[in-house]
Design a protein around this motif. Structure first.
Motif, PDB file in Angstrom:
ATOM      1  N   ILE A 113       5.737  67.999  -8.736  1.00 40.06           N
ATOM      2  CA  ILE A 113       6.703  67.613  -7.705  1.00 40.06           C
ATOM      3  C   ILE A 113       7.314  66.256  -8.030  1.00 40.06           C
ATOM      4  O   ILE A 113       8.537  66.061  -7.958  1.00 40.06           O
ATOM      5  N   ARG A 114       6.473  65.309  -8.411  1.00 40.49           N
ATOM      6  CA  ARG A 114       6.969  63.972  -8.730  1.00 40.49           C
ATOM      7  C   ARG A 114       7.965  64.019  -9.889  1.00 40.49           C
ATOM      8  O   ARG A 114       9.024  63.382  -9.851  1.00 40.49           O
TER       9      ARG A 114
ATOM     10  N   GLY B  60      16.805  62.762  -9.433  1.00 42.80           N
ATOM     11  CA  GLY B  60      17.364  61.658  -8.648  1.00 42.80           C
ATOM     12  C   GLY B  60      17.017  61.692  -7.177  1.00 42.80           C
ATOM     13  O   GLY B  60      17.699  61.045  -6.368  1.00 42.80           O
ATOM     14  N   GLY B  61      15.973  62.399  -6.799  1.00 43.61           N
ATOM     15  CA  GLY B  61      15.596  62.479  -5.388  1.00 43.61           C
ATOM     16  C   GLY B  61      14.820  61.263  -4.924  1.00 43.61           C
ATOM     17  O   GLY B  61      14.209  60.540  -5.724  1.00 43.61           O
ATOM     18  N   GLY B  62      14.853  61.033  -3.616  1.00 34.40           N
ATOM     19  CA  GLY B  62      14.109  59.941  -3.002  1.00 34.40           C
ATOM     20  C   GLY B  62      12.932  60.469  -2.211  1.00 34.40           C
ATOM     21  O   GLY B  62      12.447  61.576  -2.443  1.00 34.40           O
TER      22      GLY B  62
ATOM     23  N   ARG C 298      10.740  54.636 -11.328  1.00 31.96           N
ATOM     24  CA  ARG C 298      10.830  56.055 -10.990  1.00 31.96           C
ATOM     25  C   ARG C 298      11.144  56.919 -12.205  1.00 31.96           C
ATOM     26  O   ARG C 298      11.553  58.076 -12.070  1.00 31.96           O
ATOM     27  N   ALA C 299      10.946  56.355 -13.384  1.00 29.36           N
ATOM     28  CA  ALA C 299      11.170  57.126 -14.612  1.00 29.36           C
ATOM     29  C   ALA C 299      10.133  58.242 -14.714  1.00 29.36           C
ATOM     30  O   ALA C 299       9.014  58.128 -14.208  1.00 29.36           O
TER      31      ALA C 299
ATOM     32  N   LEU D  55       1.401  55.633  -3.986  1.00 30.51           N
ATOM     33  CA  LEU D  55       0.338  54.747  -4.472  1.00 30.51           C
ATOM     34  C   LEU D  55       0.407  54.576  -5.983  1.00 30.51           C
ATOM     35  O   LEU D  55       0.315  53.452  -6.500  1.00 30.51           O
ATOM     36  N   VAL D  56       0.547  55.665  -6.699  1.00 30.81           N
ATOM     37  CA  VAL D  56       0.576  55.584  -8.162  1.00 30.81           C
ATOM     38  C   VAL D  56       1.820  54.829  -8.628  1.00 30.81           C
ATOM     39  O   VAL D  56       1.765  54.057  -9.589  1.00 30.81           O
ATOM     40  N   GLU D  57       2.940  55.002  -7.946  1.00 28.94           N
ATOM     41  CA  GLU D  57       4.141  54.258  -8.330  1.00 28.94           C
ATOM     42  C   GLU D  57       3.991  52.773  -8.039  1.00 28.94           C
ATOM     43  O   GLU D  57       4.631  51.945  -8.703  1.00 28.94           O
TER      44      GLU D  57
END
Length: 336
Positions: free
Chosen positions: A51-52, A59-61, A135-136, A125-127
């Protein structure tokens, strides 16, 4: 599989964090049965990583992440476990009304739960941990394909392990499965095609103090769970008679909408604000786990250990964010 070591570490961290947040920190998988988490790693870990990757590549938020989180919930609960419609699994049919054969309170609880705690919180959390990566994507194209295959295997593994032992006499009707698949397709299209085009720049302005965001998310998380999940010996949601269950269901929906609106209207968030919101939700979610999922001393002690580790790690991340932002490292947790 990935382009650089940092990306690999981020990907593997997400694979491990997703099932830990969703299952261990709520106490649904007690420490004495922690080996069961291995069953959930393929569907949670690979599913959330997939999903991520899809959302960030297109380009989703965060709205796209939440929409895909609903897809995840429909796949796990609707197709793999069959719990959204099963008349016996987890006693979900006894919680309240079952319109069109759907366990309504259970569905209202678990689809948002998966969207927030199984998908959004682990990704966020991981980001934060690997925030220099931004967000790459973490994976190359081949890695995305392999991740999708592992996630599909995870769905099958859950399907052949849990329902046959917990509810052997129920099989999801074909027309119901088609409806669930159609909902997944529509939500995925909206998440990956429509919402990225509607993304707006972050709202300007001064955000609330981080502790206030944490308090709002804490109260909202605990309240939502308590309104829908029967606990402390209750047979139905919110300790009310079965015929009255639509009332706490409506209250839970209103609480979720109001909280989402409040959070969406506050601008100027920093990483410290994001962590404060996540921490408030996680601490409250684990506190509810003590009330709902610890029927004996070993389970309570095990969840207490998990809670202590979770809080320690959140504090360590908070100190790291404060140091990087130029705030003294000895600042207290309350100054988040």
């Amino acid at each position: 599989m990935t382009s650089q070591p940092r990306s690999r570490r981020a990907a593997w961290t997400l694979v491990l964090v997703a099932p830990a947040v969703a299952e261990l920190t709520l106490g649904t998988v007690p420490v004495r049965m922690i080996w069961l988490v291995l069953l959930y790693v393929p569907i949670y870990g690979a599913g959330v990583l997939l999903i991520r990757e899809l959302v960030r590549r297109l380009g989703g938020g965060w709205s796209s992440v939440l929409a895909m989180g609903l897809v995840y919930g429909l796949v796990e609960e609707g197709l793999a476990l069959q719990s959204l419609t099963s008349p016996h699994l987890y006693d979900a049919a006894d919680w309240g009304p079952r319109p069109f054969g759907v366990n309504a309170p259970y569905t209202e609880l678990n689809l948002p739960y998966h969207a927030v705690f199984s998908v959004l919180v682990p990704i966020a959390l991981v980001e934060l941990v690997f925030r220099r990566h931004g967000r790459a994507p973490y994976l190359r194209r081949g890695g995305v394909i392999i991740t999708g295959i592992v996630a599909a295997v995870g769905v099958g593994l859950l399907r052949v392990s849990v329902p046959p032992s917990e509810d052997p006499h129920y099989t999801l009707p074909g027309d119901t499965a088609l409806v669930i698949l159609a909902l997944c397709a529509v939500l995925a299209f909206v998440a990956l095609s429509v919402l990225p085009r509607l993304r707006r720049p972050p709202l300007p302005g001064v955000p609330p103090a981080p502790w206030k965001l944490g308090a709002v998310c804490s109260l909202a998380s605990f309240g939502f769970l308590a309104l829908l999940f029967p606990f402390a010996g209750a047979d139905h949601s919110a300790f009310v008679p079965r015929a009255w269950v639509p009332m706490p269901m409506a209250a839970a929906a209103l609480l979720a909408v109001c909280t989402a609106f409040y959070l969406a209207r506050t601008g100027g968030w920093t990483d410290r604000h994001r962590l404060a919101a996540i921490s408030g939700a996680l601490v409250a979610h684990t506190a509810f786990g003590f009330a709902a999922n610890t029927d004996n001393v070993p389970d309570a002690v095990g969840l207490a250990v998990i809670a202590a580790v979770m809080i320690y790690l959140l504090q360590a991340l908070a100190r790291r964010l404060r140091t990087d932002a130029g705030v003294p490292a000895h600042a207290t947790w309350a100054t988040l």
